[in-house]
Design a protein around this motif. Structure first.
Motif, PDB file in Angstrom:
ATOM      1  N   GLY B 447     -13.210  87.755  37.146  1.00 55.96           N
ATOM      2  CA  GLY B 447     -11.845  87.414  36.768  1.00 55.96           C
ATOM      3  C   GLY B 447     -11.825  86.731  35.409  1.00 55.96           C
ATOM      4  O   GLY B 447     -12.798  86.787  34.646  1.00 55.96           O
ATOM      5  N   ALA B 448     -10.716  86.046  35.139  1.00 57.74           N
ATOM      6  CA  ALA B 448     -10.553  85.433  33.820  1.00 57.74           C
ATOM      7  C   ALA B 448     -11.356  84.140  33.671  1.00 57.74           C
ATOM      8  O   ALA B 448     -11.462  83.604  32.576  1.00 57.74           O
ATOM      9  CB  ALA B 448      -9.078  85.145  33.572  1.00 57.74           C
ATOM     10  N   GLY B 449     -11.906  83.651  34.758  1.00 57.25           N
ATOM     11  CA  GLY B 449     -12.646  82.394  34.680  1.00 57.25           C
ATOM     12  C   GLY B 449     -11.711  81.202  34.649  1.00 57.25           C
ATOM     13  O   GLY B 449     -10.489  81.352  34.676  1.00 57.25           O
ATOM     14  N   VAL B 450     -12.302  80.016  34.565  1.00 58.45           N
ATOM     15  CA  VAL B 450     -11.503  78.794  34.556  1.00 58.45           C
ATOM     16  C   VAL B 450     -11.603  78.163  33.170  1.00 58.45           C
ATOM     17  O   VAL B 450     -12.711  77.972  32.665  1.00 58.45           O
ATOM     18  CB  VAL B 450     -12.016  77.810  35.630  1.00 58.45           C
ATOM     19  N   PRO B 451     -10.467  77.865  32.511  1.00 63.36           N
ATOM     20  CA  PRO B 451     -10.516  77.229  31.187  1.00 63.36           C
ATOM     21  C   PRO B 451     -11.262  75.906  31.260  1.00 63.36           C
ATOM     22  O   PRO B 451     -11.234  75.227  32.289  1.00 63.36           O
ATOM     23  CB  PRO B 451      -9.054  76.993  30.831  1.00 63.36           C
TER      24      PRO B 451
END
Lengths: 239, 533
Positions: B447-451
């Motif tokens: 997925g987009a990952g965690v900022p």
């Protein structure tokens, strides 16, 4: 002859919903809202079929009853009859649930559960009904796995599988309750003896060996299913 | 005076050595006198009587340094008489010319006595000062020990030891566990020593009254022990009974010191109670804060799926005739899925509440990682989006000691998140490995990952932020309800002595890793092991 089910559940909505689900499926459902009512119905609700067979074919028992312990009803039932009992528990980690399974209940469901799941469990239980009176299950066939307990033979995809005596005993115990959950304690007691009842690590070791021999992918078993915190289930052959 | 000398605290060295010391001093004193007499005889005839008299006074003063007051005075008197007999003319008679030698002899005697008395006073003043210093030192030492905050029972022993050191007596202590109970319930207090029934009643009475009684206290003087309350600033936290020897019971100084020790302990107990109360208040405030956050989250996280369920269900009821079979089935599926989501949210919220309460008992057992993953796969595959999950379990992993249901909940939550926050076409991977004394369960997505700024906050309860939702793409409704999941996961990992970590994957995506410490697997009885052909 329609199969008779006694449903003991104190919540009105859930009771009537479950009754509808079972009725649609063709069962004759009698309901009780409390332990006392359930006991009274068991004793006087109908004509017992025989000394070992109550008038109901299956009991679905909720554990969170307002007036007492589900254990009382199970104990009463087990004194005379082999009528199967499915326990409905509100909590996943419910010590009472496991005690009831060890005490002779046939299967369990944790709220919330789907109607399909309940009906599947009921079918398995009814198939096992009265096994102690009838000759015990000696043959299991499902999805390329064939187990013959009398011939002491296990075939997977037509190929013979060699099992050690303990592995075979363990598998045989699961075959006899195929489709139903068998608790850790029951397995340990029946296979190793009562002094091993707490030695879960034996079970883990031998179940691992069985999976390695009987499952195509041991990390994703399709036959020997784990019920975390409760026990094991050999997949129902008709499923 | 003699009573005080018997205090063990007073004694520079106890027991037999004191006796030895006393004999030594007696010998020194009498030796001085003997030497003095020898000297006087030696110079007799060469000097006038007045000089001899001065020698005697000198000897008397010196001997007083070692001898007790009474012995000194007796010896001085005997010496003056002997002096009169030996040296004062007419010699070998007690006859004295009052005008000539009477004044001399009288003065000699009076001066000797005066010196003896002054010496005694000086000695007692020194002893008193030393005693005060020792008592102050004892109080300070006890205070230090109590401040270290050892276990309460150890403190009780220290206090009893201090009282024992003071008066060489047996001590029984009663220390309340909490408030003063309505009845004298022995279970409501900690005890040190074995009180008699009378003593037990006395201790309770003393605690309630908050004042001392027994000999020297002015109350119940006929008792044979002191009953001393352990007083703090505002209340008594218990009492002590001191079975002091009879000779000491009347001594006010010892009583005062004993009470001072007890009060110091009382103050320490009060301090401890205050610290505990403050800690409880802090915990209560924290619980309140968590509860508020939960209520806020419940109103959001619960209402949304409930709204969907209610909408779909009421549509089925009210628009039944207008719905075709496909729509009807879709609505029914929505209800099922949202209800499952709600069930998971409920499980997580309850589990979090349970785990954050102290004293949770885990149902620990030996579990096989392979089995836990197998069961997880079985559950996940039955779900709508569960087909894109893969598992890799390292061969030959040891068993782990854990609560199977809790660990399953942790894995379910991680997989649920991974499925939610990654594209429907991408694989979600579960990897279990053995890494440096740990068993690591990793759930990986693409997925987009965690900022960066969210990497710690995602583990805080109900912190599911917009940043996460914004960062990820896809249908917004399925992104709800992560508000408590990761918090529960971390709490579960920590309850097992492990840790939950976030790691960004090299080519995008998240890896949530649960590190559990490896435990030593119990051995299998060799008799039960079979050859595996």
């Amino acid at each position: 002859m329609t199969l008779k089910v006694l449903l003991v559940e104190d919540d009105r909505e859930l009771r009537s919903m479950l009754r509808d689900v079972m009725t649609v499926e063709g069962y004759d459902v009698v309901t009780a809202a409390s332990l006392a009512e359930g006991l009274a119905l068991l004793q006087h609700g109908g004509q017992a079929r025989s000394a070992s067979q109550a008038w109901v074919d299956l009991v679905v028992l909720d554990l969170g009853l307002p007036d007492g312990d589900g254990e009382t009803l199970l104990a009463h039932l087990r004194r005379r009859h082999g009528t199967p009992v499915i326990v409905i528990s509100a909590r996943q980690s419910d010590g009472q649930k496991i005690r009831l399974l060890d005490g002779g209940a046939d299967d369990y469901l944790v709220k919330p559960f789907s109607a399909g799941e309940l009906l599947a469990r009921m079918r398995v239980c009814l198939r096992h009904r009265g096994t102690h009176a009838m000759p015990a299950v000696t043959r299991y066939e499902s999805d390329g796995l064939c187990i013959d307990l009398t011939a002491h033979q296990v075939l997977s995809g037509g190929q013979p599988v060699h099992l050690t005596p303990t592995e075979f005993k363990l598998l045989a115990r699961l075959v006899r309750s195929a489709g139903q959950v068998v608790t850790h304690r029951q397995l340990l007691t029946d296979v190793w003896g009562s002094e091993y009842a707490e030695h879960t690590h034996y079970l883990r070791l031998y179940m691992g060996q069985l999976r390695a021999k009987l499952e195509a992918s041991p990390a994703e078993p399709h036959r020997l299913l784990t019920e975390p915190g409760v026990g094991y289930r050999l997949v129902d052959p008709s499923a | 005076m003699r009573g005080i000398l018997r205090y063990r605290l007073m004694q520079s060295s106890p027991g037999t050595s004191t006796k030895k010391l006393r004999i030594q001093r007696l010998l020194l004193g009498t030796g001085t006198w003997a030497l003095g007499w020898v000297g006087m005889h030696a110079v007799d005839g060469r000097f006038a009587v007045a000089n001899l008299a001065m020698m005697l006074v000198l000897v008397s003063a010196m001997a007083t340094l070692w001898l007790s007051t009474r012995t000194s005075m007796l010896l001085s008197m005997a010496s003056v008489l002997a002096f009169n007999w030996t040296f004062v003319p007419p010699r070998q008679t007690f006859h004295v010319d009052v005008m000539q030698d009477g004044i001399l002899l009288g003065s000699m005697l009076l001066v000797s006595w005066l010196i003896a008395i002054l010496m005694a006073r000086q000695r007692s003043a020194t002893q008193e000062a030393q005693r005060h210093a020792r008592q102050a030192e004892q109080l300070r030492g006890l205070n230090e020990t109590l401040r270290d905050g050892a276990a309460p029972t150890a403190d009780m022993r220290h206090v009893a030891q201090a009282l024992h050191d003071l008066v060489d007596a047996e001590v029984v202590l009663l220390v309340l566990r909490g408030e003063v109970p309505a009845s004298n319930d022995a279970a409501q207090a900690e005890w040190l020593g074995m009180p008699t029934a009378d003593e037990s009643a006395g201790l309770w009475h003393c605690t309630r009254e908050r004042s001392a009684f027994g000999p020297g206290t002015g109350r119940y003087e006929s008792l044979t022990s002191w009953y001393l309350p352990l007083r703090g600033g505002t209340a008594a936290y218990g009492a002590a009974v001191v079975r002091a020897p009879g000779a000491l019971l009347a001594d006010r100084t010892a009583l005062r010191q004993a009470q001072a020790l007890c009060d110091q302990y009382g103050l320490a107990l009060e301090r401890r109670a205050a610290t505990q109360a403050a800690e409880q208040a802090r915990q209560l405030a924290q619980i309140q804060a968590v509860r508020n956050a939960m209520l806020a989250a419940i109103s959001h996280d619960y209402r949304t799926p409930l709204a969907t369920i209610l909408g779909a269900a009421s549509s089925l009821v009210e628009q039944d005739a207008k719905l075709d079979a496909t729509r009807r089935e879709r609505l029914a599926r929505t209800i099922t899925e949202e209800a499952e989501q709600l069930a998971r949210l409920t499980d997580n919220t309850l589990q979090l509440a349970r785990l954050t309460t102290t004293g949770v008992e885990l149902q620990m057992d030996w579990e096989s990682p392979e089995e836990l993953i197998g069961a997880l796969m079985h559950r996940t595959r039955r779900r709508a989006r569960g087909q894109r999950i893969r598992a890799r379990v390292e061969a030959g992993l040891p068993l782990i000691r854990c609560d199977a249901l809790l660990l399953s909940q942790l894995l379910d939550n991680l997989v649920d998140n991974a499925l939610k926050y990654s594209d429907g076409s991408q694989e979600v991977e579960i990897v279990v490995r053995h890494l440096g004394g740990h068993i690591v369960f990793a759930v990986k997505d693409r997925g987009a990952g965690v900022p960066m700024e969210w990497r710690e906050r995602i583990f805080d309860a109900f912190q599911r932020g917009e940043a996460v939702a914004q960062g990820a793409e896809g249908d917004a409704p399925s992104r709800r309800g992560a508000g408590v999941g990761l918090t529960v996961c971390r709490a579960i990992a920590q309850a097992h002595g492990g840790e939950l970590r976030y790691r960004a994957r090299p080519h995008g995506g998240s890896s949530f890793e649960c590190w559990l410490p490896e435990a030593e697997t119990p051995r299998i009885n060799p008799a039960c092991v079979e050859a595996n052909q």
